[in-house]
Design an enzyme around this catalytic site. Sequence first.
Site, PDB file in Angstrom:
ATOM      1  N   PHE B 130       0.854  -1.188   0.000  1.00 21.72           N
ATOM      2  CA  PHE B 130       0.000   0.000   0.000  1.00 21.72           C
ATOM      3  C   PHE B 130       0.893   1.242   0.000  1.00 21.72           C
ATOM      4  CE2 PHE B 130      -3.002   3.036   1.971  1.00 21.72           C
ATOM      5  CZ  PHE B 130      -3.956   2.979   0.985  1.00 21.72           C
ATOM      6  N   ASP B 209       1.790  -5.886   7.083  1.00 20.47           N
ATOM      7  CA  ASP B 209       0.608  -5.034   7.108  1.00 20.47           C
ATOM      8  C   ASP B 209      -0.587  -5.928   6.782  1.00 20.47           C
ATOM      9  OD1 ASP B 209      -1.556  -3.412   6.477  1.00 20.47           O
ATOM     10  OD2 ASP B 209      -0.294  -1.833   5.636  1.00 20.47           O
ATOM     11  N   TYR B 234     -11.247  -1.063   9.809  1.00 21.39           N
ATOM     12  CA  TYR B 234     -12.451  -0.532   9.157  1.00 21.39           C
ATOM     13  C   TYR B 234     -12.825  -1.266   7.877  1.00 21.39           C
ATOM     14  CZ  TYR B 234      -8.742   2.473   7.137  1.00 21.39           C
ATOM     15  OH  TYR B 234      -7.587   2.958   6.572  1.00 21.39           O
ATOM     16  N   LYS B 235     -12.055  -2.284   7.526  1.00 20.95           N
ATOM     17  CA  LYS B 235     -12.385  -3.063   6.338  1.00 20.95           C
ATOM     18  C   LYS B 235     -13.176  -4.306   6.772  1.00 20.95           C
ATOM     19  CE  LYS B 235      -8.183  -1.293   4.125  1.00 20.95           C
ATOM     20  NZ  LYS B 235      -8.777  -0.441   3.071  1.00 20.95           N
ATOM     21  N   ARG B 384     -12.254  -3.437  -8.091  1.00 14.84           N
ATOM     22  CA  ARG B 384     -12.115  -4.437  -7.023  1.00 14.84           C
ATOM     23  C   ARG B 384     -13.488  -4.846  -6.538  1.00 14.84           C
ATOM     24  NH1 ARG B 384      -8.061  -2.206  -2.482  1.00 14.84           N
ATOM     25  NH2 ARG B 384      -9.784  -0.723  -2.282  1.00 14.84           N
TER      26      ARG B 384
END
Lengths: 424, 424
Positions: B130, B209, B234-235, B384
């Site tokens: 990321f 990560d 939060y995913k 995605r």
Amino acid sequence: MTPFRLDEHYADELDRQDPLASFRERFHISDPDLIYLDGNSLGRLPKLAIERANRLVQQEWGESLIRGWNEEGWYTAPERVGAKIARLIGAQPDEVIVADSTSVNLFKLVVAALRLQQGRTHILTDNLNFPSDLYILQGAIELLGHQHHLDVLASPDGIHGPVTRLYDSLNEQTALVSLSHTAFISSFTYDMAEVTQAAHKAGSLVLWDLCHSVGAVPIKLNEANVDLAVGCTYKYVNGGPGAPAFLYIRRDLQDRLRNPLSGWWGQNHPFELGLNYEPASGLRRFLTGTPPILSLSLIEPGVDLLLECGIDALRARSIRQSEYLILLWEELLKPLGFTLNSPRDAGLRGSHVSLGHPEGLRIDQALIHEMKVLPDFRAPDTIRLGIAPLYTSYRDIHTAIMRLRQIVTERIYERYSTEPPSVT
Amino acid sequence: MTPFRLDEHYADELDRQDPLASFRERFHISDPDLIYLDGNSLGRLPKLAIERANRLVQQEWGESLIRGWNEEGWYTAPERVGAKIARLIGAQPDEVIVADSTSVNLFKLVVAALRLQQGRTHILTDNLNFPSDLYILQGAIELLGHQHHLDVLASPDGIHGPVTRLYDSLNEQTALVSLSHTAFISSFTYDMAEVTQAAHKAGSLVLWDLCHSVGAVPIKLNEANVDLAVGCTYKYVNGGPGAPAFLYIRRDLQDRLRNPLSGWWGQNHPFELGLNYEPASGLRRFLTGTPPILSLSLIEPGVDLLLECGIDALRARSIRQSEYLILLWEELLKPLGFTLNSPRDAGLRGSHVSLGHPEGLRIDQALIHEMKVLPDFRAPDTIRLGIAPLYTSYRDIHTAIMRLRQIVTERIYERYSTEPPSVT
């Protein structure tokens, strides 16, 4: 106004007469018998924040889902709320942004400032500063290879800031002056304009921690030509427990400072997903990661209330109320061994008043557990009475003082342990 | 199970048969016609989080006030929620703590790791990582005086991780390997145990990560002997927009690492208010400032749901659903120019499936604005499709694929601009 009296009816008269008294109704106060004098640690819940929280969770998170970043203004919330806070502290809208915690923001600004001040090796602070600020300064110095020295100037009396020592210490080695505007224990408040001017004369940058003054004490960052500032939103700003902090950078410095916590929220075009960090222009470069939107958005109702009331009116009420408290202390508590651990001069004081007593810890415990008064305690002997002028009443103050008196005269504190509780 | 078919009734059959289908009812889904395939960016709202938010605001903040730090468990929330997340990622309860954002936590761990690895100068990462992670690594290197080099290994095909190159690059200069476990665009997922073992053989530390795998992909940090990890909530964890992140440090490393963001929440006895930083033992030293309690506490309902369901069962469903999606792609979308931009092998994939198309951006816009499908888009051409196995249905997947097909066959995407919208 009728002449000062010690009885509770006088307190009620003051409440009836005060032009800001009705702001108290804008807060959720479920237990009117609880005397809350710790708004300087955690501000009360604005009623509007209840509605806002419901909307945030159900509608914004639950229904807008990922679209909330655009459609509910989450993406720009750090700037939007920052611009409102700017109006509380005398800054331009694009000079304040909400981000992270006070300590993390302090780290970002201190490191950036020290890198800008190449060749200057000293940081000046004082021993009234909030300990976390000292820890962050120590950590930054360690990280930058111990090229800097931290001078922690001692207060002459534990109450007032070491102003003379500070002026005497400023020289061509001074990189940064980092101070709390209002001291967390004594409530001593620096003359921001004077200190900033003196530091600038020596070529130093100045960073003010506004945690214990923002929302209660007028702050004029632009007028004082302040370089850098940080502050929290969960005390007098009434933003909720641990609500994110803010940082201020004077506009002309913004593009000269680099954020050491160079995350994607500070990237110039974050959604181009480039592999190399290119800081955004302006304050956004001082963002790092994705902010906690629920806690961040709930700052806004508290800020709105402060803006509606006006900071000068609030300050006037804060002074009226603290002077009333000090008069009561003088008559009723001083004879019992309580000391005033704050400056007597209102111009040198923030919005809390600290009282010392050799039995401070046990008195504090008695207040909380038997007397329905919530102040807070700071070791070794200080009881802080926070006046949050949006909702503290004169009657609150009167009752607290009477109960403090009762705890000592009736030796109620003796029921409590001299051991501090695990967390306060 | 009946043999694979392309029609929606087959999707409904799969939904009826799936043992985890009922978890969908535990989420607030106000618009059943909206196909939400972006749980890999922002997870849905658990119904329990609505009640929890009400309680948090009115009762905890509004009525417990400052007492909430003790009485409502706010003070220990970073550890309490961390210990629950530990169970999702195969760690001990005292090896995970909730704090700050992923990027801030990454900074803390990277700087601490590099200081521990004195004499080793190289950091290995890849170009699937990321971007914020790369920016943070760059910032840390700059701050530590450019003594380190960041090697960004290139993926051989833009989809799979550069595993061979990584193994070839490991040597006695390698201080740290820092990778995303699951790559945010392609969904490629490293073999954590193998990479960690190889890195350890070369004397390197490893930092994973977990943002794009936690809550959907089984992770066994202890079993793989992982040193360090960070991740967001939060995913797939469904913690709410921008909810605080977590960090993991293997127990034996905890007291050997120093947090460069040395704030009071990491101080040994913070309420003694000493002037010198003395790190707490254990993970608490990696805290910095006061955490945003509302956002932090709302992580818990999402974690509880994952623990109730069990990560292995979730993973099995995620694979069933992604395989179904890929079969539909093969039959219905591949002939229209869609490419599979994720590994075909489920063992190398996380829980989202990425499809490429030369008109990806405009197709994405059409999906969102006309088709009530919310995926997300990553430049230059990737759509995605996130499968959040707690609530994504087979029918969701079927509908999304049919609408993707329609957008291309009916050239609906041509109504949209080739310019990216300002924020996505």
